[in-house]
Design a protein around this motif. Structure first.
Motif, mmCIF file in Angstrom:
data_model
loop_
_atom_site.group_PDB
_atom_site.id
_atom_site.type_symbol
_atom_site.label_atom_id
_atom_site.label_comp_id
_atom_site.label_asym_id
_atom_site.label_seq_id
_atom_site.Cartn_x
_atom_site.Cartn_y
_atom_site.Cartn_z
ATOM 1 N N UNK A 307 7.546 0.016 16.027
ATOM 2 C CA UNK A 307 9.096 1.233 15.879
ATOM 3 C C UNK A 307 8.906 1.525 17.477
ATOM 4 N N UNK A 308 7.644 1.809 18.107
ATOM 5 C CA UNK A 308 7.683 2.144 19.326
ATOM 6 C C UNK A 308 7.310 1.566 20.443
ATOM 7 N N UNK A 309 7.961 0.007 20.207
ATOM 8 C CA UNK A 309 7.906 -0.761 21.240
ATOM 9 C C UNK A 309 6.310 -1.637 21.485
ATOM 10 N N UNK A 310 5.403 -1.087 20.036
ATOM 11 C CA UNK A 310 4.278 -1.647 20.610
ATOM 12 C C UNK A 310 3.325 -2.218 19.977
ATOM 13 N N UNK A 311 2.849 -2.784 19.830
ATOM 14 C CA UNK A 311 1.502 -3.351 18.914
ATOM 15 C C UNK A 311 0.738 -2.487 18.682
ATOM 16 N N UNK A 312 0.296 -2.954 17.056
ATOM 17 C CA UNK A 312 -0.752 -2.838 16.458
ATOM 18 C C UNK A 312 -1.994 -3.224 15.369
ATOM 19 N N UNK A 313 -2.901 -3.281 15.195
ATOM 20 C CA UNK A 313 -3.615 -4.117 13.926
ATOM 21 C C UNK A 313 -4.198 -2.762 13.095
ATOM 22 N N UNK A 314 -3.771 -3.323 11.312
ATOM 23 C CA UNK A 314 -4.140 -2.557 10.458
ATOM 24 C C UNK A 314 -5.147 -3.512 10.332
ATOM 25 N N UNK A 315 -6.457 -3.169 9.654
ATOM 26 C CA UNK A 315 -7.831 -3.441 8.508
ATOM 27 C C UNK A 315 -7.627 -3.413 7.475
ATOM 28 N N UNK A 316 -8.136 -4.139 6.546
ATOM 29 C CA UNK A 316 -7.655 -4.065 5.345
ATOM 30 C C UNK A 316 -8.777 -5.118 4.923
ATOM 31 N N UNK A 317 -9.696 -4.122 3.777
ATOM 32 C CA UNK A 317 -10.557 -4.634 2.738
ATOM 33 C C UNK A 317 -9.607 -6.194 1.008
ATOM 34 N N UNK A 318 -9.792 -7.113 1.473
ATOM 35 C CA UNK A 318 -9.363 -7.785 0.599
ATOM 36 C C UNK A 318 -10.477 -7.534 -0.468
ATOM 37 N N UNK A 319 -10.355 -7.838 -1.701
ATOM 38 C CA UNK A 319 -10.829 -7.939 -2.951
ATOM 39 C C UNK A 319 -9.863 -9.086 -4.261
ATOM 40 N N UNK A 320 -10.892 -9.288 -5.227
ATOM 41 C CA UNK A 320 -11.416 -10.455 -6.113
ATOM 42 C C UNK A 320 -10.789 -9.940 -6.978
ATOM 43 N N UNK A 321 -9.901 -10.928 -7.812
ATOM 44 C CA UNK A 321 -9.480 -10.520 -9.057
ATOM 45 C C UNK A 321 -9.398 -11.543 -9.802
ATOM 46 N N UNK A 322 -10.197 -11.073 -10.890
ATOM 47 C CA UNK A 322 -10.925 -12.228 -12.036
ATOM 48 C C UNK A 322 -10.764 -11.363 -13.313
ATOM 49 N N UNK A 323 -9.057 -11.763 -13.891
ATOM 50 C CA UNK A 323 -8.572 -11.292 -15.049
ATOM 51 C C UNK A 323 -9.567 -11.557 -15.989
ATOM 52 N N UNK A 324 -10.004 -13.067 -16.173
ATOM 53 C CA UNK A 324 -11.370 -13.180 -17.750
ATOM 54 C C UNK A 324 -12.520 -12.191 -17.404
ATOM 55 N N UNK A 325 -12.995 -11.509 -16.040
ATOM 56 C CA UNK A 325 -14.201 -11.463 -15.304
ATOM 57 C C UNK A 325 -14.413 -12.521 -15.105
ATOM 58 N N UNK A 326 -14.226 -14.085 -14.619
ATOM 59 C CA UNK A 326 -14.952 -14.847 -14.116
ATOM 60 C C UNK A 326 -14.416 -15.376 -12.997
ATOM 61 N N UNK A 327 -13.046 -15.888 -13.422
ATOM 62 C CA UNK A 327 -12.401 -16.616 -12.806
ATOM 63 C C UNK A 327 -11.497 -16.090 -11.632
#
Length: 438
Positions: A307-327
Motif C-alpha cells: 500500500x506504500x508502493x514498496x515490497x516486504x516479506x513476513x516470516x512465519x512458523x508453520x505447524x503440523x496438525x494431527x487431529x488423531x495425534x498421529x496423522x
C-alpha cells in the motif's frame, strides 16, 4: 447617418497584427511543448510494451485497462490512470521519491496520502501466500483520503497498521446495530432449516497488538473509544465467538505477537486458534486428541508495504496438525475463494465430517492450512466476491450442515459486509426453507 455595426475580423485574433486591439497570442511554443509532453506520456507505455517491458502491480489495485471508446467522454478521463499504471518504472520512481524524502527531510515519503484508487466493498489489503505472488488483491478502503485517514499507519519500531482499522470505527457506512440485526436474521434462517450457524469476528491487528501504535494518528481517539462497545455488542447481541483471549494466550506461549509487523493478517498461530475454536464450538471435545508442533519456517509477501508502493516479506512458523495425534493433515494455503473451493479428505478421529461452509474473508485464507486439516468436508467462499452469483452462494448454504460466517472486525464495525444485504438474506431464507434438514 447611422453608424454601421462593428464587423468582427475574418481571421483568428492570434493572426492579427500585434498593434490591433483584438490581438490575442496563441502561446504557440507552450502549446507545442504541452502537446509533445502529452504524446510522450500516453505513447511511452505502448512503446515499452512493444519492446517487452511490462508493468507490475505494486499497489493495492489491479492495473487500469485501456479505456473503451464506448465510454464516451470517459475514454479521455480514463487515459491518465491507464498511462500512470502502465509505466514500468513506477516502482523505481516511488523508491527514488522515498530516498529523497529520507535524505532531505529525514522521514519516509507520504505515499499513502493520495485518494483511494477504488471504492470496493471490502477494505482489506491483499493476502499473499507462499507460491502465489500474483494472488488477487482487494481494493483499498473507500474514502481513505477523506478526513485525513491514512491507508497505512506507521507505528513504532517499524510496525505498520492498516489505516481502515481506525476509519471503520469512526465513520461506519452502516451502524453496528443494523449489521448485527441482519446477522441474526441470517442465523435464524440457517437454524430454522435444521443447520448449525457459527458467527466469528476475527480481531484487527490494532486490537490485538496496540503496543506499537504511534502516540497520534488519524482516528485514534474515536476508534479506541468505539472498540470496547463494539466488541461488547458483537459478542453479546451478535453472539460472535470471542477469539481475543485465546489469541492473547497463544502470543504469550510463543513469546511474540502473532500478527506480523508488516502485515495486517495474523501468523499461523492465529489460524490454529481459529480452527480449534470453531471445531470445539461445532463438536465439543473433538480437539482432545489434537497434536500440533512447529514444522519449519517460510516467508510470504507482506501486504501493508504494498500500500506504500514498496515490497516486504513476513516470516512465519508453520505447524503440523494431527487431529488423531498421529496423522498430519495440515496442507497448503488456499490463495483464492472468489468462487467456491471444496476440500474433502477421509475422516479421522478428531476431525469434523459434517459438510461445512466457511463464508469468510482473507483471514479464512490465512487459516486454510489448518481448517482443511480439521474438517473433512469443507467449502470456502468469500462473502465479498462478485464472481459468484447470489443464487450460487445460497446453494452453498443449502449444501452445508454447518455454516460458519467469519468476518474481520473492521468490516463488521464499518458495516462493509455484503451478507447483511436484505436481498441476499431473502435469497438464503428461500433456498434453505426449500431444503430443510430433518
Amino acid at each position: 447617418m447611422a453608424s454601421e455595426p462593428h464587423q468582427l475580423p475574418a481571421v483568428h485574433e492570434a493572426y492579427l497584427p500585434r498593434e490591433h486591439a483584438l490581438h490575442r497570442p496563441r502561446h504557440g511554443k507552450r502549446q507545442l511543448t504541452a502537446l509533445i509532453c502529452a504524446l510522450l506520456f500516453f505513447t511511452t507505455p505502448t512503446l515499452l510494451w512493444v519492446f517487452g517491458v511490462r508493468p507490475t502491480e505494486i499497489e493495492n489495485h489491479k492495473l487500469a485497462g485501456f479505456p473503451s471508446i464506448g465510454d464516451g467522454f470517459g475514454f479521455f478521463t480514463g487515459l491518465p490512470q491507464w498511462a500512470i499504471d502502465q509505466l514500468s518504472f513506477r516502482a523505481s520512481a516511488i523508491n527514488a521519491a522515498d530516498g529523497v524524502s529520507r535524505s532531505v527531510f529525514g522521514e519516509e515519503a507520504p505515499l499513502d496520502q493520495g485518494p483511494s484508487s477504488d471504492a470496493g466493498p471490502i477494505p482489506a489489503p491483499p493476502l499473499q501466500q507462499p507460491g502465489a505472488p500474483n494472488a488477487p488483491t482487494t481494493p483499498s478502503s473507500p474514502g481513505s483520503s477523506q478526513a485525513g485517514y491514512r491507508k497505512v499507519v506507521q507505528g513504532l519500531d517499524g510496525w505498520l497498521y492498516y489505516g481502515y482499522d481506525a476509519e471503520a470505527k469512526c465513520t461506519p457506512t452502516q451502524d453496528l446495530d443494523t449489521t448485527l440485526k441482519r446477522v441474526d436474521e441470517l442465523r435464524a434462517a440457517v437454524e430454522a432449516s435444521g443447520r448449525k450457524f457459527v458467527f466469528v469476528v476475527t480481531p484487527d491487528k490494532t486490537t490485538m497488538v496496540p503496543q506499537f501504535l504511534p502516540d497520534s494518528y488519524p482516528g485514534k481517539e474515536c476508534s479506541q473509544a468505539a472498540a470496547p462497545n463494539d466488541w461488547y455488542k458483537m459478542t453479546t447481541v451478535g453472539h460472535s465467538l470471542d477469539l481475543r483471549p485465546a489469541l492473547a494466550a497463544s502470543a504469550a506461549r510463543v513469546g511474540h505477537p502473532i500478527y506480523a509487523p508488516n502485515d495486517t493478517h495474523w501468523r499461523d498461530e492465529g489460524g490454529i486458534v481459529l480452527t480449534r475454536t470453531l471445531a470445539e464450538t461445532i463438536q465439543p471435545g473433538v480437539t482432545t486428541s489434537w497434536m500440533s508442533t512447529p514444522d519449519g519456517q517460510y516467508d510470504a509477501i507482506a501486504d501493508l508495504p504494498l500500500l506504500l508502493g514498496k515490497s516486504g516479506v513476513k516470516s512465519n512458523t508453520q505447524y503440523s496438525l494431527r487431529p488423531d495425534g498421529v496423522t498430519d493433515r495440515a496442507s497448503g494455503f488456499i490463495a483464492n475463494i472468489d468462487q467456491p473451493v471444496h476440500r474433502t479428505s477421509a475422516p479421522l478421529p478428531g476431525t469434523i465430517s459434517k459438510p461445512t461452509l466457511i463464508y469468510g474473508d482473507s483471514f479464512s485464507l490465512a487459516s486454510s492450512r489448518y481448517l482443511t486439516a480439521a474438517f473433512t468436508n469443507l467449502t470456502y467462499l468469500a462473502y465479498s466476491t462478485d464472481k459468484t452469483t447470489q443464487a450460487q452462494a445460497a446453494n452453498q448454504f443449502v449444501d452445508s450442515q454447518v455454516v460458519v460466517l467469519q468476518a474481520v472486525e473492521r468490516n463488521v464495525a464499518g458495516g462493509l459486509v455484503p451478507f447483511t444485504d436484505e436481498g441476499f438474506i431473502s435469497a438464503v431464507k428461500t433456498a434453505l426453507a426449500a431444503h430443510p434438514i430433518r
